[in-house]
Design a protein around this motif. Structure first.
Motif, PDB file in Angstrom:
ATOM      1  N   GLN A  35      32.621 -14.977   7.993  1.00 20.39           N
ATOM      2  CA  GLN A  35      31.675 -15.919   8.587  1.00 20.39           C
ATOM      3  C   GLN A  35      30.787 -15.235   9.621  1.00 20.39           C
ATOM      4  OE1 GLN A  35      30.925 -19.167   8.075  1.00 20.39           O
ATOM      5  NE2 GLN A  35      32.174 -19.071   6.223  1.00 20.39           N
ATOM      6  N   GLN A  36      31.416 -14.345  10.430  1.00 19.35           N
ATOM      7  CA  GLN A  36      30.634 -13.610  11.422  1.00 19.35           C
ATOM      8  C   GLN A  36      29.628 -12.678  10.761  1.00 19.35           C
ATOM      9  OE1 GLN A  36      30.511 -13.750  14.797  1.00 19.35           O
ATOM     10  NE2 GLN A  36      31.761 -15.594  14.643  1.00 19.35           N
ATOM     11  N   ARG A  38      28.324 -12.989   7.858  1.00 18.96           N
ATOM     12  CA  ARG A  38      27.304 -13.723   7.132  1.00 18.96           C
ATOM     13  C   ARG A  38      26.472 -14.637   8.022  1.00 18.96           C
ATOM     14  NH1 ARG A  38      31.552 -14.208   3.271  1.00 18.96           N
ATOM     15  NH2 ARG A  38      32.015 -16.287   4.029  1.00 18.96           N
ATOM     16  N   THR A  39      26.678 -14.578   9.379  1.00 22.32           N
ATOM     17  CA  THR A  39      25.888 -15.429  10.273  1.00 22.32           C
ATOM     18  C   THR A  39      24.412 -15.075  10.129  1.00 22.32           C
ATOM     19  OG1 THR A  39      27.678 -15.547  11.871  1.00 22.32           O
ATOM     20  CG2 THR A  39      25.463 -16.085  12.666  1.00 22.32           C
ATOM     21  N   PRO A  40      23.580 -16.054   9.869  1.00 21.67           N
ATOM     22  CA  PRO A  40      22.156 -15.746   9.632  1.00 21.67           C
ATOM     23  C   PRO A  40      21.475 -15.224  10.902  1.00 21.67           C
ATOM     24  CG  PRO A  40      22.502 -18.118   9.783  1.00 21.67           C
ATOM     25  CD  PRO A  40      23.871 -17.493   9.748  1.00 21.67           C
ATOM     26  N   GLU A  41      20.432 -14.430  10.719  1.00 23.02           N
ATOM     27  CA  GLU A  41      19.635 -13.913  11.829  1.00 23.02           C
ATOM     28  C   GLU A  41      18.367 -14.737  11.982  1.00 23.02           C
ATOM     29  OE1 GLU A  41      18.981  -9.839  10.805  1.00 23.02           O
ATOM     30  OE2 GLU A  41      20.766  -9.158  11.871  1.00 23.02           O
ATOM     31  N   VAL A  42      17.908 -14.835  13.215  1.00 22.56           N
ATOM     32  CA  VAL A  42      16.673 -15.578  13.480  1.00 22.56           C
ATOM     33  C   VAL A  42      15.739 -14.680  14.292  1.00 22.56           C
ATOM     34  CG1 VAL A  42      17.740 -17.840  13.398  1.00 22.56           C
ATOM     35  CG2 VAL A  42      17.632 -16.606  15.559  1.00 22.56           C
ATOM     36  N   SER A  62      15.707 -22.621  18.473  1.00 23.88           N
ATOM     37  CA  SER A  62      15.811 -21.516  17.514  1.00 23.88           C
ATOM     38  C   SER A  62      17.258 -21.126  17.241  1.00 23.88           C
ATOM     39  CB  SER A  62      15.039 -20.302  18.033  1.00 23.88           C
ATOM     40  OG  SER A  62      13.670 -20.596  18.194  1.00 23.88           O
ATOM     41  N   LYS A  93      14.776  -9.739  15.383  1.00 27.04           N
ATOM     42  CA  LYS A  93      15.767 -10.588  14.722  1.00 27.04           C
ATOM     43  C   LYS A  93      17.166 -10.332  15.281  1.00 27.04           C
ATOM     44  CE  LYS A  93      13.347 -11.525  10.424  1.00 27.04           C
ATOM     45  NZ  LYS A  93      13.423 -11.552   8.944  1.00 27.04           N
ATOM     46  N   LYS A  95      21.375 -12.393  15.827  1.00 29.94           N
ATOM     47  CA  LYS A  95      22.300 -13.416  15.329  1.00 29.94           C
ATOM     48  C   LYS A  95      22.119 -14.717  16.106  1.00 29.94           C
ATOM     49  CE  LYS A  95      24.522 -10.608  12.493  1.00 29.94           C
ATOM     50  NZ  LYS A  95      24.502 -10.799  11.041  1.00 29.94           N
ATOM     51  N   LEU A  96      22.501 -15.811  15.464  1.00 30.30           N
ATOM     52  CA  LEU A  96      22.485 -17.108  16.135  1.00 30.30           C
ATOM     53  C   LEU A  96      23.352 -17.082  17.389  1.00 30.30           C
ATOM     54  CD1 LEU A  96      22.716 -19.538  13.079  1.00 30.30           C
ATOM     55  CD2 LEU A  96      20.772 -19.297  14.648  1.00 30.30           C
TER      56      LEU A  96
END
Length: 327
Positions: A35-36, A38-42, A62, A93, A95-96
């Motif tokens: 999960q960590q 695969r955490t999406p980047e913003v 954001s 970019k 991580k959330l």
């Protein structure tokens, strides 16, 4: 038997505990870590110029967090309370839920404006730069009070006023003394020796002297001159003459004049110095013409002259020394 039962119970508890640890490890290995990973980047939003409240809203919307450490710095470009720096920078970019550190403007730093009136423009620029200010608009006028060109007459804002760091100071400069217009008098039939001090007293210069024999006019008397009678002249203008008589020959006695002059230390810090020599050839020799700092010792190579010679030294178009020579 009783001891075996107790040992069996202990082993059973240990096995249960190890089983629980194994399950937790499997969950961490196969669920939490992925999960960590695969955490999406913003992309970090651009927060420069935003108020603190607007910046917080953009950050949280954001999916990011606000770093609790908040810095403040003076800035001449942003009002107090606006964001002037951010870390990470915009569009980077991450991580959330990662924190964004902000630096806010504390407003313009104020500095005291130095007094630059009476100083040359080059000196004024140095004084302004030293305290973090810049030269702004520049205007120039003629004035008798400040005869040296490019001297600061006035400044806006006034000296000692508190002004934002990196702000502009506007200057009014001197163009020197307003040129005076004179009307050329009739100097014909006047001795050139009498005409010389008359012209110099009005700030005019004697230029070329052309000697021509004349049957009715005595030696050294003016026959004609240019500009002609009635023409308008400016201070410093050169007057050329046609004079009765003849010149001595080049091979006549003469010598070399040492050119040496110390610029006066009174008055303006820089002066225009002119040194001219005239001998019996009646040729005006200009050996120095330039701007020099007060107190400077000017030395030039010796100049050959023929017969009687006169050296005249001017500072800012004012005759300060006359030296006569004769061989």
């Amino acid at each position: 038997m009783r001891r075996n039962a107790i040992l069996f119970a202990v082993i059973k508890v240990l096995m249960v505990f190890l089983g629980v640890l194994g399950v937790i490890g499997l969950v961490f290995l196969f669920w939490i870590i992925p999960q960590q990973v695969r955490t999406p980047e913003v992309a970090v939003p651009n927060l420069i110029g935003q108020s603190y409240q607007q910046a917080v809203l953009l950050i949280t919307s954001s999916g990011l967090a606000v770093d609790p450490v908040l810095e403040k710095k003076p800035s001449p470009d942003f009002p107090e309370g606006q964001v002037i720096e951010q870390e990470p920078s915009a569009n980077f970019k991450i991580k959330l839920n990662k924190p964004i550190r902000l630096t806010l403007s504390s407003g313009s730093e104020l500095v005291a404006i130095p007094d630059v009136t009476g100083r040359l423009l080059s000196d004024a620029d140095i004084l302004l730069t030293d305290v973090g200010l810049r030269r702004g608009r520049v205007a120039a006028v003629y004035t008798d009070r400040y005869p040296e060109v490019h001297t600061v007459i006035a400044q806006t804002p006034r000296a000692t006023t508190l002004h934002p760091y990196d702000g502009e100071v506007h200057l009014l400069l001197s163009l020197g003394v307003r040129p005076k217009l004179l009307r050329m008098p009739d100097l014909s039939l006047m001795s050139i020796d009498k005409a010389r001090p008359l012209l110099e007293s009005h700030g005019l210069q004697i230029g070329e002297l052309v000697y021509k024999p004349h049957p009715e006019i005595d030696q050294g008397v003016i026959i004609n001159h240019r500009p002609s009678v009635g023409e308008l002249l400016r201070v410093g203008q050169v007057i050329n003459f046609e004079v009765s008589g003849s010149q001595r020959k080049e091979e006549d006695k003469g010598g070399f004049l040492d050119i040496k002059h110390e610029v006066s230390s009174t008055g303006a810090t820089h002066k225009r110095v002119r040194i001219v020599i005239e001998d019996e050839r009646n040729k005006l020799i200009k050996v120095v013409d330039g701007r020099y700092k007060s107190g400077t010792l000017i030395e030039k190579p010796p100049v050959r002259v023929v017969g009687k010679a006169t050296m005249r030294i001017y500072e800012d178009n004012r005759l300060v020394d006359t030296r006569e020579y004769d061989w």
